[in-house]
Design a protein around this motif. Structure first.
Motif, mmCIF file in Angstrom:
data_model
loop_
_atom_site.group_PDB
_atom_site.id
_atom_site.type_symbol
_atom_site.label_atom_id
_atom_site.label_comp_id
_atom_site.label_asym_id
_atom_site.label_seq_id
_atom_site.Cartn_x
_atom_site.Cartn_y
_atom_site.Cartn_z
ATOM 1 N N ARG A 24 1.294 -1.738 -0.376
ATOM 2 C CA ARG A 24 0.402 0.132 -0.283
ATOM 3 C C ARG A 24 0.790 0.975 -0.100
ATOM 4 N NH1 ARG A 24 -5.473 -1.708 3.373
ATOM 5 N NH2 ARG A 24 -5.433 -3.846 2.221
ATOM 6 N N GLU A 25 2.045 1.382 -0.081
ATOM 7 C CA GLU A 25 3.162 2.264 -0.360
ATOM 8 C C GLU A 25 3.009 3.153 -1.456
ATOM 9 O OE1 GLU A 25 4.774 3.895 2.483
ATOM 10 O OE2 GLU A 25 4.168 1.997 3.803
ATOM 11 N N PRO A 26 3.263 4.177 -1.754
ATOM 12 C CA PRO A 26 3.115 4.719 -3.119
ATOM 13 C C PRO A 26 5.067 4.043 -3.745
ATOM 14 C CG PRO A 26 3.510 6.479 -1.469
ATOM 15 C CD PRO A 26 3.065 5.340 -0.697
ATOM 16 N N HIS A 27 4.096 3.560 -5.108
ATOM 17 C CA HIS A 27 5.966 3.136 -5.663
ATOM 18 C C HIS A 27 5.389 4.140 -7.039
ATOM 19 C CE1 HIS A 27 3.900 0.139 -3.115
ATOM 20 N NE2 HIS A 27 5.309 -0.513 -3.302
ATOM 21 N N LEU A 28 6.599 3.878 -7.312
ATOM 22 C CA LEU A 28 6.678 5.394 -9.169
ATOM 23 C C LEU A 28 5.686 4.752 -10.318
ATOM 24 C CD1 LEU A 28 10.579 5.430 -9.251
ATOM 25 C CD2 LEU A 28 8.707 6.971 -8.975
ATOM 26 N N PRO A 29 5.039 5.403 -10.898
ATOM 27 C CA PRO A 29 3.905 5.015 -11.940
ATOM 28 C C PRO A 29 4.551 4.674 -13.383
ATOM 29 C CG PRO A 29 3.647 7.188 -10.957
ATOM 30 C CD PRO A 29 4.675 7.066 -10.495
ATOM 31 N N LEU A 30 5.263 3.539 -13.276
ATOM 32 C CA LEU A 30 6.539 3.027 -14.681
ATOM 33 C C LEU A 30 5.659 3.645 -15.692
ATOM 34 C CD1 LEU A 30 8.217 0.596 -13.273
ATOM 35 C CD2 LEU A 30 8.671 3.099 -13.181
ATOM 36 N N GLU A 31 4.219 3.416 -15.846
ATOM 37 C CA GLU A 31 3.952 3.453 -17.607
ATOM 38 C C GLU A 31 3.810 4.861 -17.577
ATOM 39 O OE1 GLU A 31 2.731 1.917 -14.722
ATOM 40 O OE2 GLU A 31 0.762 2.332 -13.839
ATOM 41 N N LEU A 32 3.060 5.801 -16.097
ATOM 42 C CA LEU A 32 3.329 6.957 -16.651
ATOM 43 C C LEU A 32 4.338 7.812 -17.136
ATOM 44 C CD1 LEU A 32 0.024 7.940 -14.665
ATOM 45 C CD2 LEU A 32 -0.641 6.987 -16.329
ATOM 46 N N GLY A 33 5.117 7.310 -16.223
ATOM 47 C CA GLY A 33 6.593 7.427 -16.416
ATOM 48 C C GLY A 33 6.572 7.428 -17.922
#
Length: 432
Positions: free
Chosen positions: A21-30
């Motif tokens: 549930r922690e934030p992770h980098l939104p690779l697809e949007l990156g």
């Protein structure tokens, strides 16, 4: 074109979601931002989860940007497309509050990939992208007008009371996706080291993708409509992205790859870098010498899918595992000699005896390998298990899977803290 890309402020109360549930980098949007910028578009990327923005603040930033198109994801980063929250309440609430301020409203993620009609209705979005999204977003931005956008492959649109579907899910090229560059202030907020248990974070963490998809077709894995076929990203691009992260102070990365296969060139390159990392993999694909190299490269966390302790159980899950339980156990213990945290994932199957599981867990734990209490299977619509039970997903697929899951199990696992609630309650505010 001005385009807003949004990862909404996630909450998971009452959900079956058992991902982190922690934030992770939104690779697809990156990736999408990098490709759109290269094509000359003006892009605003918002990660409300990571930036600590509530829904109103995220909407205000989009409205101030006044985009012609807003893209919102229905899962918290590519890392969790295979075990996404079934409910769409968070992206739906964001789009409801956004109203007409964001231009054309596009959803990307596992929901629209498997059930485009239901996703369009629940989100009241204009369109969804089916499959891997970054290149399709670029095609939408390049289309000369709304009618041309509606003909972009791998998209589905609301047209009155009907759903217009253009082809099937998109499979991205992936291998040449550019090295990503994240804002330093984002990384400074990213103090989470995903699935790391050997030590407290000693600097920012990040997520990286070296490969995509998996050559296996295990019955429980939700990937038929996205991230299915195995592809490996160019090594120079992966290393350029990692070096950039190290320069920005990152000390740990998690490879989100569905299956981190032994890659000698990548591991040898990582040996020379001051970086720790985590992976998920199948332990039966590793040899002792490569486990040694994995540890020397900086791996501090392995999540290994064992799933069942019996040949019959692994066969029932279509694991195609070619070695026995004793050999799997020996490899896990060998891995633990080189990597400080090794986890063996187990799934609840009728073929496994609970007493045998308890004894095996105690045995491997005595050697430093952690094994979870077997997890109940959720039949995600993009999984072979769902297709075997009910055929191709229809507009009730998520409801059907959810009802089956809640009815089949009276207890869940040691990684779920609360009993999930029915999907219609979670999505009470969604379009119907």
């Amino acid at each position: 074109m001005k385009i807003a890309l949004v990862n909404p402020p996630w909450s998971f109360d009452g959900s079956i979601y058992f991902g982190c549930r922690e934030p992770h980098l939104p690779l697809e949007l990156g990736y999408a931002r990098a490709l759109l910028t290269e094509a000359g578009h003006e892009v605003l990327l918002i990660d409300a989860h990571l930036e600590g923005l509530d829904e109103a603040a995220a909407v205000a930033r989009v409205a101030a940007f006044a985009p012609a198109m807003t893209v919102v994801t229905t899962a918290p980063s590519y890392l969790f497309w295979r075990c996404a929250p079934p409910e769409l309440r968070v992206p739906a609430a964001f789009l409801n509050r956004l109203g007409g301020c964001g231009g054309i409203r596009i959803a990307v993620g596992p929901h629209g990939s498997s059930t485009p009609g239901a996703t369009l209705r629940k989100l009241t979005a204009d369109a969804v992208v089916m499959g891997e999204c970054e290149e399709v977003i670029v095609s939408l931005a390049a289309a000369p007008g709304l009618e041309a956008m509606r003909r972009v492959p791998a998209t589905a649109w609301r047209t009155g009371g009907d759903t217009l579907v253009n082809g099937g899910p998109h499979i991205g090229g992936f291998k040449d996706l550019p090295a990503l560059h994240w804002p330093t202030e984002w990384l400074q907020r990213h103090d989470h080291h995903h699935h790391r248990f050997d030590a407290a974070p000693d600097g920012p963490g990040a997520e990286v993708e070296a490969s995509r998809g998996c050559p296996y077709a295990c019955s429980f894995c939700a990937k038929l409509d996205f991230r299915d076929g195995y592809r490996r990203r160019r090594l120079d691009l992966v290393l350029a992205e990692i070096d950039r992260l190290i320069d920005q102070g990152v000390t740990y990365v998690y490879f989100i790859d569905e299956i981190f296969l032994p890659q000698k060139p990548l591991l040898e390159a990582l040996v020379a870098r001051d970086l720790r990392f985590g992976i998920q993999t199948r332990i039966d694909l590793w040899k002792p010498d490569m486990l040694d190299l994995l540890g020397r490269a900086g791996c501090v966390s392995i999540e290994a899918g064992v799933e069942s302790l019996t040949v019959a159980g692994r066969d029932a899950l279509a694991k195609r595992c070619r070695i026995g339980t004793d050999e799997l156990t020996a490899l896990l213990i060998e891995a633990r000699r080189h990597v400080p945290f090794v986890q063996a994932n187990l799934i609840g199957t009728p073929e496994d005896d609970p007493d045998d599981i308890a004894a095996w867990r105690a045995h491997v734990q005595a050697h430093g390998v952690w094994a979870n209490d077997p997890v109940p299977l959720y039949p995600y619509p993009a999984s072979p298990q769902y297709h075997a039970l009910w055929g191709r997903p229809d507009d009730r697929a998520w409801e059907r899977a959810h009802e089956h899951y809640l009815a089949a199990f009276d207890r869940f696992s040691d990684i779920q803290d609360e009993r999930p609630v029915p999907l219609d309650r979670l999505e009470a505010a969604c379009g119907r």
